[in-house]
Design a protein around this motif. Sequence first.
Motif, PDB file in Angstrom:
ATOM      1  N   TRP A  70       5.611  -8.374 -21.631  1.00  0.00           N
ATOM      2  CA  TRP A  70       5.784  -8.575 -20.188  1.00  0.00           C
ATOM      3  C   TRP A  70       6.493  -7.356 -19.614  1.00  0.00           C
ATOM      4  CZ3 TRP A  70       4.408 -12.018 -16.454  1.00  0.00           C
ATOM      5  CH2 TRP A  70       3.783 -13.194 -16.878  1.00  0.00           C
ATOM      6  N   MET A  71       6.004  -6.895 -18.468  1.00  0.00           N
ATOM      7  CA  MET A  71       6.694  -5.857 -17.697  1.00  0.00           C
ATOM      8  C   MET A  71       7.290  -6.524 -16.467  1.00  0.00           C
ATOM      9  SD  MET A  71       4.351  -2.412 -17.847  1.00  0.00           S
ATOM     10  CE  MET A  71       3.142  -3.013 -16.693  1.00  0.00           C
ATOM     11  N   ILE A  72       8.544  -6.211 -16.190  1.00  0.00           N
ATOM     12  CA  ILE A  72       9.249  -6.697 -15.009  1.00  0.00           C
ATOM     13  C   ILE A  72       9.720  -5.453 -14.262  1.00  0.00           C
ATOM     14  CG2 ILE A  72      11.191  -8.064 -14.162  1.00  0.00           C
ATOM     15  CD1 ILE A  72       9.168  -9.727 -15.733  1.00  0.00           C
ATOM     16  N   GLY A  73       9.420  -5.356 -12.971  1.00  0.00           N
ATOM     17  CA  GLY A  73       9.780  -4.170 -12.207  1.00  0.00           C
ATOM     18  C   GLY A  73      10.625  -4.491 -10.987  1.00  0.00           C
ATOM     19  N   TYR A  94      18.763  -7.791 -22.163  1.00  0.00           N
ATOM     20  CA  TYR A  94      17.823  -8.800 -22.645  1.00  0.00           C
ATOM     21  C   TYR A  94      16.469  -8.177 -23.010  1.00  0.00           C
ATOM     22  CZ  TYR A  94      14.539 -12.717 -22.435  1.00  0.00           C
ATOM     23  OH  TYR A  94      13.543 -13.625 -22.706  1.00  0.00           O
ATOM     24  N   PHE A  95      16.098  -7.106 -22.320  1.00  0.00           N
ATOM     25  CA  PHE A  95      14.794  -6.487 -22.503  1.00  0.00           C
ATOM     26  C   PHE A  95      14.829  -5.491 -23.662  1.00  0.00           C
ATOM     27  CE2 PHE A  95      14.942  -8.081 -18.216  1.00  0.00           C
ATOM     28  CZ  PHE A  95      13.722  -8.739 -18.114  1.00  0.00           C
ATOM     29  N   ASP A  96      13.642  -5.201 -24.193  1.00  0.00           N
ATOM     30  CA  ASP A  96      13.534  -4.331 -25.364  1.00  0.00           C
ATOM     31  C   ASP A  96      13.448  -2.850 -25.019  1.00  0.00           C
ATOM     32  OD1 ASP A  96      13.403  -6.481 -27.349  1.00  0.00           O
ATOM     33  OD2 ASP A  96      11.498  -6.963 -26.370  1.00  0.00           O
ATOM     34  N   ASP A  97      12.988  -2.534 -23.822  1.00  0.00           N
ATOM     35  CA  ASP A  97      12.851  -1.132 -23.422  1.00  0.00           C
ATOM     36  C   ASP A  97      12.756  -1.065 -21.907  1.00  0.00           C
ATOM     37  OD1 ASP A  97      12.639   1.600 -23.822  1.00  0.00           O
ATOM     38  OD2 ASP A  97      11.042   1.396 -25.306  1.00  0.00           O
ATOM     39  N   SER A  98      12.896   0.136 -21.371  1.00  0.00           N
ATOM     40  CA  SER A  98      12.771   0.324 -19.929  1.00  0.00           C
ATOM     41  C   SER A  98      12.423   1.775 -19.637  1.00  0.00           C
ATOM     42  CB  SER A  98      14.070  -0.057 -19.209  1.00  0.00           C
ATOM     43  OG  SER A  98      15.102   0.823 -19.565  1.00  0.00           O
ATOM     44  N   PHE A  99      11.914   1.998 -18.442  1.00  0.00           N
ATOM     45  CA  PHE A  99      11.657   3.352 -17.954  1.00  0.00           C
ATOM     46  C   PHE A  99      11.633   3.315 -16.440  1.00  0.00           C
ATOM     47  CE2 PHE A  99       7.515   1.403 -18.388  1.00  0.00           C
ATOM     48  CZ  PHE A  99       6.724   1.931 -17.392  1.00  0.00           C
ATOM     49  N   ARG A 100      11.696   4.477 -15.821  1.00  0.00           N
ATOM     50  CA  ARG A 100      11.691   4.585 -14.358  1.00  0.00           C
ATOM     51  C   ARG A 100      10.456   5.341 -13.901  1.00  0.00           C
ATOM     52  NH1 ARG A 100      15.677   3.257 -11.050  1.00  0.00           N
ATOM     53  NH2 ARG A 100      17.679   2.713 -11.938  1.00  0.00           N
ATOM     54  N   THR A 101      10.006   4.971 -12.707  1.00  0.00           N
ATOM     55  CA  THR A 101       8.961   5.771 -12.076  1.00  0.00           C
ATOM     56  C   THR A 101       9.645   6.956 -11.392  1.00  0.00           C
ATOM     57  OG1 THR A 101       9.025   4.476 -10.030  1.00  0.00           O
ATOM     58  CG2 THR A 101       7.457   3.778 -11.719  1.00  0.00           C
ATOM     59  N   GLY A 102       8.901   8.000 -11.184  1.00  0.00           N
ATOM     60  CA  GLY A 102       9.464   9.195 -10.572  1.00  0.00           C
ATOM     61  C   GLY A 102       9.401   9.152  -9.056  1.00  0.00           C
ATOM     62  N   GLY A 141       0.780  -1.231   0.000  1.00  0.00           N
ATOM     63  CA  GLY A 141       0.000   0.000   0.000  1.00  0.00           C
ATOM     64  C   GLY A 141       0.811   1.280   0.000  1.00  0.00           C
ATOM     65  N   GLN A 142       2.127   1.174  -0.022  1.00  0.00           N
ATOM     66  CA  GLN A 142       2.994   2.350  -0.015  1.00  0.00           C
ATOM     67  C   GLN A 142       3.588   2.570  -1.402  1.00  0.00           C
ATOM     68  OE1 GLN A 142       3.433   4.371   2.736  1.00  0.00           O
ATOM     69  NE2 GLN A 142       1.827   3.059   3.530  1.00  0.00           N
ATOM     70  N   PRO A 143       3.705   3.829  -1.835  1.00  0.00           N
ATOM     71  CA  PRO A 143       4.336   4.102  -3.124  1.00  0.00           C
ATOM     72  C   PRO A 143       5.805   3.676  -3.117  1.00  0.00           C
ATOM     73  CG  PRO A 143       3.328   6.087  -2.199  1.00  0.00           C
ATOM     74  CD  PRO A 143       3.253   5.032  -1.155  1.00  0.00           C
ATOM     75  N   ILE A 144       6.271   3.153  -4.237  1.00  0.00           N
ATOM     76  CA  ILE A 144       7.680   2.798  -4.401  1.00  0.00           C
ATOM     77  C   ILE A 144       8.247   3.699  -5.500  1.00  0.00           C
ATOM     78  CG2 ILE A 144       9.327   0.976  -5.006  1.00  0.00           C
ATOM     79  CD1 ILE A 144       7.897   0.510  -2.336  1.00  0.00           C
ATOM     80  N   PRO A 145       8.916   4.784  -5.113  1.00  0.00           N
ATOM     81  CA  PRO A 145       9.479   5.697  -6.109  1.00  0.00           C
ATOM     82  C   PRO A 145      10.747   5.118  -6.738  1.00  0.00           C
ATOM     83  CG  PRO A 145      10.038   6.445  -3.909  1.00  0.00           C
ATOM     84  CD  PRO A 145       9.134   5.247  -3.745  1.00  0.00           C
ATOM     85  N   ASP A 146      11.102   5.679  -7.861  1.00  0.00           N
ATOM     86  CA  ASP A 146      12.360   5.353  -8.550  1.00  0.00           C
ATOM     87  C   ASP A 146      12.498   3.876  -8.909  1.00  0.00           C
ATOM     88  OD1 ASP A 146      13.242   8.070  -8.337  1.00  0.00           O
ATOM     89  OD2 ASP A 146      13.754   7.648  -6.246  1.00  0.00           O
ATOM     90  N   ALA A 147      11.391   3.195  -9.142  1.00  0.00           N
ATOM     91  CA  ALA A 147      11.447   1.796  -9.578  1.00  0.00           C
ATOM     92  C   ALA A 147      11.820   1.759 -11.056  1.00  0.00           C
ATOM     93  CB  ALA A 147      10.101   1.113  -9.372  1.00  0.00           C
ATOM     94  N   ILE A 148      12.508   0.717 -11.465  1.00  0.00           N
ATOM     95  CA  ILE A 148      12.820   0.546 -12.883  1.00  0.00           C
ATOM     96  C   ILE A 148      11.934  -0.549 -13.454  1.00  0.00           C
ATOM     97  CG2 ILE A 148      14.763  -1.018 -12.477  1.00  0.00           C
ATOM     98  CD1 ILE A 148      16.013   0.516 -15.020  1.00  0.00           C
TER      99      ILE A 148
END
Length: 127
Positions: free
Chosen positions: A86-89, A62-70, A36-43
């Motif tokens: 598939w998204m892996i975080g 191995y992955f085709d793309d990526s981004f980060r949460t703020g 229930g808590q926000p996880i900032p800066d996750a990839i």
Amino acid sequence: MKKILYLLLMAVSGCRPSPEYVPIPTQICLFTTHHGQPIPDAIIYLKYNADTFPGYKNPPAYFDDSFRTGKNARGCIQSVPEGRHWMIGFGYDSLHYPNEVFGSLPITISLDGKPKLDTMFYLSEKH
């Protein structure tokens, strides 16, 4: 619908030099959370057109793309290709041990069906 978009792109590109990148109107936005808590800066890594879970141990290449949460634990990526992906975080939760958290989510992006996805992405310490 796809044929019409293709023909329009071809007609427009005939009038000027062809671009190296043609954006498509797709998008993934998510909010990373753990207990229930926000996880900032996750990839978040994306594996395009994958029918099976890619696993957590593959290197970033191995992955085709990526981004980060703020800092607000929210992140988006534009122009995601159509298909089943598939998204892996991976993230860090300073309030719970073990601190390293991770998660996965299969998604489908389709211009005809669901071109935009906005969802919660739940991370966990165990899988």
